[in-house]
Design a protein around this motif. Sequence first.
Motif, short mmCIF file in Angstrom:
data_model
loop_
_atom_site.label_atom_id
_atom_site.label_comp_id
_atom_site.label_asym_id
_atom_site.label_seq_id
_atom_site.Cartn_x
_atom_site.Cartn_y
_atom_site.Cartn_z
N SER A 600 -9.71 -9.35 21.70
CA SER A 600 -8.97 -10.19 22.62
C SER A 600 -7.51 -10.31 22.21
CB SER A 600 -9.59 -11.59 22.67
OG SER A 600 -9.49 -12.21 21.40
N GLU A 601 -6.71 -10.79 23.12
CA GLU A 601 -5.28 -10.99 22.84
C GLU A 601 -5.04 -11.99 21.72
OE1 GLU A 601 -1.28 -12.51 25.23
OE2 GLU A 601 -2.99 -11.68 26.33
N PRO A 602 -5.77 -13.14 21.67
CA PRO A 602 -5.57 -14.06 20.55
C PRO A 602 -5.85 -13.43 19.19
CG PRO A 602 -6.69 -15.19 22.34
CD PRO A 602 -6.65 -13.73 22.70
N TRP A 603 -6.88 -12.57 19.11
CA TRP A 603 -7.16 -11.90 17.84
C TRP A 603 -6.03 -10.95 17.46
CZ3 TRP A 603 -12.11 -10.70 15.02
CH2 TRP A 603 -12.98 -11.78 15.08
N ALA A 604 -5.55 -10.21 18.44
CA ALA A 604 -4.45 -9.28 18.16
C ALA A 604 -3.21 -10.04 17.69
CB ALA A 604 -4.14 -8.47 19.41
N ALA A 605 -2.93 -11.18 18.34
CA ALA A 605 -1.78 -11.98 17.94
C ALA A 605 -1.96 -12.55 16.55
CB ALA A 605 -1.57 -13.11 18.96
N ALA A 606 -3.18 -12.98 16.22
CA ALA A 606 -3.43 -13.52 14.89
C ALA A 606 -3.24 -12.45 13.82
CB ALA A 606 -4.84 -14.10 14.82
N LYS A 607 -3.76 -11.26 14.07
CA LYS A 607 -3.58 -10.16 13.11
C LYS A 607 -2.10 -9.84 12.92
CE LYS A 607 -8.02 -7.84 13.86
NZ LYS A 607 -8.70 -6.60 14.34
N ALA A 608 -1.35 -9.88 14.02
CA ALA A 608 0.08 -9.56 13.93
C ALA A 608 0.81 -10.58 13.07
CB ALA A 608 0.68 -9.52 15.34
N ARG A 609 0.39 -11.84 13.13
CA ARG A 609 1.06 -12.87 12.32
C ARG A 609 0.88 -12.63 10.82
NH1 ARG A 609 -0.68 -16.41 16.52
NH2 ARG A 609 -2.62 -16.87 15.39
N TRP A 610 -0.21 -11.96 10.44
CA TRP A 610 -0.47 -11.73 9.02
C TRP A 610 0.10 -10.39 8.53
CZ3 TRP A 610 -2.82 -14.89 5.37
CH2 TRP A 610 -3.30 -16.11 5.86
N GLU A 611 0.76 -9.65 9.43
CA GLU A 611 1.38 -8.40 9.01
C GLU A 611 2.55 -8.66 8.06
OE1 GLU A 611 2.58 -6.24 12.43
OE2 GLU A 611 0.54 -5.67 13.02
N SER A 612 2.82 -7.70 7.21
CA SER A 612 3.96 -7.79 6.29
C SER A 612 4.89 -6.62 6.56
CB SER A 612 3.46 -7.75 4.84
OG SER A 612 4.56 -7.77 3.95
N ASP A 613 6.08 -6.94 7.04
CA ASP A 613 7.07 -5.91 7.36
C ASP A 613 6.51 -4.84 8.30
OD1 ASP A 613 8.93 -7.15 5.67
OD2 ASP A 613 8.12 -6.09 3.92
N GLY A 614 5.72 -5.30 9.26
CA GLY A 614 5.16 -4.39 10.25
C GLY A 614 3.93 -3.64 9.79
N THR A 615 3.50 -3.86 8.54
CA THR A 615 2.31 -3.19 8.02
C THR A 615 1.09 -4.06 8.25
OG1 THR A 615 3.62 -2.13 6.29
CG2 THR A 615 1.22 -2.18 5.99
N PRO A 616 0.06 -3.56 8.94
CA PRO A 616 -1.14 -4.37 9.18
C PRO A 616 -1.74 -4.87 7.88
CG PRO A 616 -1.17 -2.39 10.53
CD PRO A 616 -0.03 -2.23 9.57
N SER A 617 -2.22 -6.09 7.89
CA SER A 617 -2.82 -6.69 6.70
C SER A 617 -4.31 -6.45 6.68
CB SER A 617 -2.54 -8.20 6.68
OG SER A 617 -3.21 -8.82 5.61
N VAL A 618 -4.84 -6.06 5.53
CA VAL A 618 -6.29 -5.89 5.39
C VAL A 618 -6.97 -7.24 5.55
CG1 VAL A 618 -8.13 -5.28 3.78
CG2 VAL A 618 -6.07 -3.87 3.91
N MET A 619 -6.33 -8.28 5.07
CA MET A 619 -6.87 -9.64 5.14
C MET A 619 -6.07 -10.43 6.17
SD MET A 619 -5.55 -12.75 3.88
CE MET A 619 -6.24 -14.39 3.67
N TRP A 620 -6.77 -11.12 7.08
CA TRP A 620 -6.07 -11.91 8.08
C TRP A 620 -6.94 -13.07 8.51
CZ3 TRP A 620 -7.82 -12.51 13.18
CH2 TRP A 620 -8.92 -11.73 13.52
#
Length: 731
Positions: A600-620
Motif C-alpha cells: 500500500s501507499e502508507p507502507w511505501a511512504a513509511a519505508k521511504a522515511r527510513w531511507e538513508s541518503d536515498g538508500t532503502p533501509s533493511v530495517m524500517w
Amino acid sequence: MSLLFKHFRIHQIFGANTDVGKTILTTALVRASASVKKTSTGPIEDADDEYEFSLCGSLRRRLNTVLYRFHVPVSPHLAAQIAAGGEADKIVPDDTFLNSISSYVRRNASRVSGPAHLYLETAGGVHSPTLSGVTQLESYRPLFLPTILIGDSRLGGISATISAYESLLLRGYIIDAILLFRDQYYRNSEFLTPYFAERGIEVTAVDAPPPKAVDAAENLASTERYYESVNLLPVVQNLDLRHQQRFAELDSMPRRSIDTLWWPFVQHGLVKSETDVTVIDSASSDFFSRPASSLESQLDGSASWWTQALGHAHPALTLAAARASGRYGHVMFPQATHAPALLLAERLLHDGPGKGWASRAFFSDDGSTAMEVALKMALRAFSVRAKLEGTERKALGVLGIKGSYHGDTIGAMDACAEEGVFTCEWHNAKGYWFDPPTVSIQEGRAINDYRMNPTNSMSWVYDLTGRLDSPLAQVYREYISHTLDGLERSGGPRLAALVLEPLVMGVAGMVFVDPLFQRILVDVETGAGLPVIYDEVFVGLYRLGMQTPDISVHAKILTGGLVPLAVTLAFYSTNKAEALLHGHSYTAHPLGLIEKEVRSEPWAAAKARWESDGTPSVMWSLWDPRFVKALSCLENVAEVMALGTVLSIKVRDDQAGYTSQSAQLLLQSIRSTDHDMESFASSGVPPFSVHFRTLGNVAYFMTSLNTAPETIRTVEDKIWKALGETKRTSE
C-alpha cells in the motif's frame, strides 16, 4: 467514533430495500422525537425529506437536516460521481462523511440538557453504496449506532427483510426494532413477527399511507390524517427502554466483572475500584468503544495482545468465519481434509514462511500448543539422529535466550529459564539460556551492548551482509563456543534443540536481540546437529536477516485475531515410530489466512522515511524515525526501538522489571481524550484515547498493518506530550 449518550438517544434507520417507507415511518417516529437524515438523492421538488419538512414543520423539538444532497435519483455513489463530474478527488471519502455525521451529532448532543431523540436515516437498502462506493453497512459500522430496520412488505419482502437483518447481525449491529407496512395480500408481517420474536426483536406493522393527492392542500390534510392514525409511541417507549437497559448493563459490568472474573496477567489486588476496569462496548478497525459520560473511542495500542493484524471486526474476516461456520461447523481432521485447511497449508509452505525448507504444516489452536508440538518434533528428531534410547531421551534440554517466553503450558514453560513471574510449581526449566546482547536507540544513536557499531544506522545493525566476518561476529562466536564448552565440561544438560524468538522477545519487555548474535547462534548449533525452532507467534510471518529454521511456529495473525489458529511448519518422516502423536480438538479450523496488503501507499511512504541518503533501509517501521530518535533523547527515556508495527519505550527507573509502575504512570495521560471539538475540526482526526500495555518499565505500542498514518501521527503526539517535558541537552 461510536456515538452513545445517556440523555440523547440515537437510532440509525436502515431499509431492507429501497422504497420500503423509511422516510414515512421515520416521520411517524419523529412526531415524538427528533430526526436527522444523512443523504438525499433526486430532484429538490421530489425530495422525500422536503415532504417530511412539510409534514412535521410544527414539531419544534425536532432536528431535521440533510447532510448531503444530490439531485439525481440514483444510488448515492452514482449521484456523487455525477455531481463530481467523474473526478474521483471530488467525491467525499468515507472518513470525511462519517466525521461530519459524528461532528453534527456531538454538537447537538452538547446543546441539549434533557432527554432528546435523534434518528439517522440511510438511503436505499443496507447494501446500497455510500458516496465513496462502499456499502452502507461497512461505511457506518464505526458509528455503531442502535438500529431500526424497515422491513419490506412487498412480494419477496420476507426474504429481503431476513437477509438485511442477517447482514446487519454479521457486522455486529444492535437491532432494536423492525417496522414495516401492513399488506393484506402478502401478509409478510404475520410471518416476520414470530420469527423475530424468537430473536428478541419486536416487529411493528402499520397501515401504508394513502396515495399522494394532486391537490397540495388535500394532500397535506390527507397525510396529516394518516399520521394521526399511526401510533408508534409503544415503539418509541421500547427504544427508550432498550437504551436505558444498555446503559444499565454497561454501568454494572465493572463491579460484576471484579466479582466474577479471573483476568489473565492481572494482579487482582491492584484492581482497586470499578474505574480500573476497561469496559469495551464494541470494537471496529483500530478502536475500542468504551463508556465514559458517553462512548469514547480508544485506540487499541497493543493490537489486542498482538493478534489484530487488520483491525477489529474486519468484514472480510467476519464473513470468512461465518462462511466456515456455516459450511463446516467443527470437523475432525485426522486423515481428512477440506479446502480452507489445504489451501492455507499450501500457501504457508510454498509462498509463506515455510517457502524453500518446510514440507509439512501441523495445525493447532494457539501459540503455546504449537510450541508444544514444535518441541515434540525437535526432541524426537534429535533422539532419532543421536540414536538415543530409554532414559537418555528423558534428560534432554534446550538452548535458548534468557527472557524467552513460549507460552503458559507446562512444556512450553520448561523450554524457558525459571525466572521472573512466568513460572509455577511444576515448572522445571530444562536447558541453558544465554544472556542476549541487545540493540536499541539511545540518545538518537543505534547502540548494541558491545558498543561495536561503527555507524549510527539501525539499518546497518539489521543488514547482516558483510557483518558475519566482522570483529563483533568473532566476539559472539567465541562467547558462544566458550560457554557451550564450559557447559559440557561441567556436566550440564544434553542440549537437543535451539529455541529462539527471532529479533524481538515480547514478554521479556520488548527486548530487541542483536540479529547478528542470533544468526551466529543458529550457525553454530546447526553445525552441531541441533534442530532449530523459531517461535514467531509475536513477530508474525516476516523474518529479517535470519537463517531458515527446521521448525517454525506461527499464530495470532493467521486469522487476524478473530479465532484461535496456530501452525507448526517442519520436516516430516515416513517412519511410524517417529510420528507426531499429538492432536487437538480444533485442529485446522477452516478460516484460512487472510492476505495482507503490504504494497500500500502508507507502507511505501513509511519505508521511504527510513531511507538513508536515498538508500532503502533493511530495517524500517510504520513509526516515524524522527519521532523515535527525538524520543530517545528525552531525560526520562532509557532507550527506544521501533520495528515494523512495534514501538517500544524503556523508561528510566532504578526499579526496572515487572514490579515497576513507571511506564504506566508516565503515560497515564494518553488513556484519556485530550482532543476538543476545535482540534477535531482542524485535524480531521476524531478524539480518542489510547489503550496500551506495559511490561514493568517498558511501554509498547503496536499498530495494525493498515492503521491510518494520521492515527499513528496522533499517537506519536500524545506520547510526546506525556513524556516530552524534559529533553537531554545532547538533543
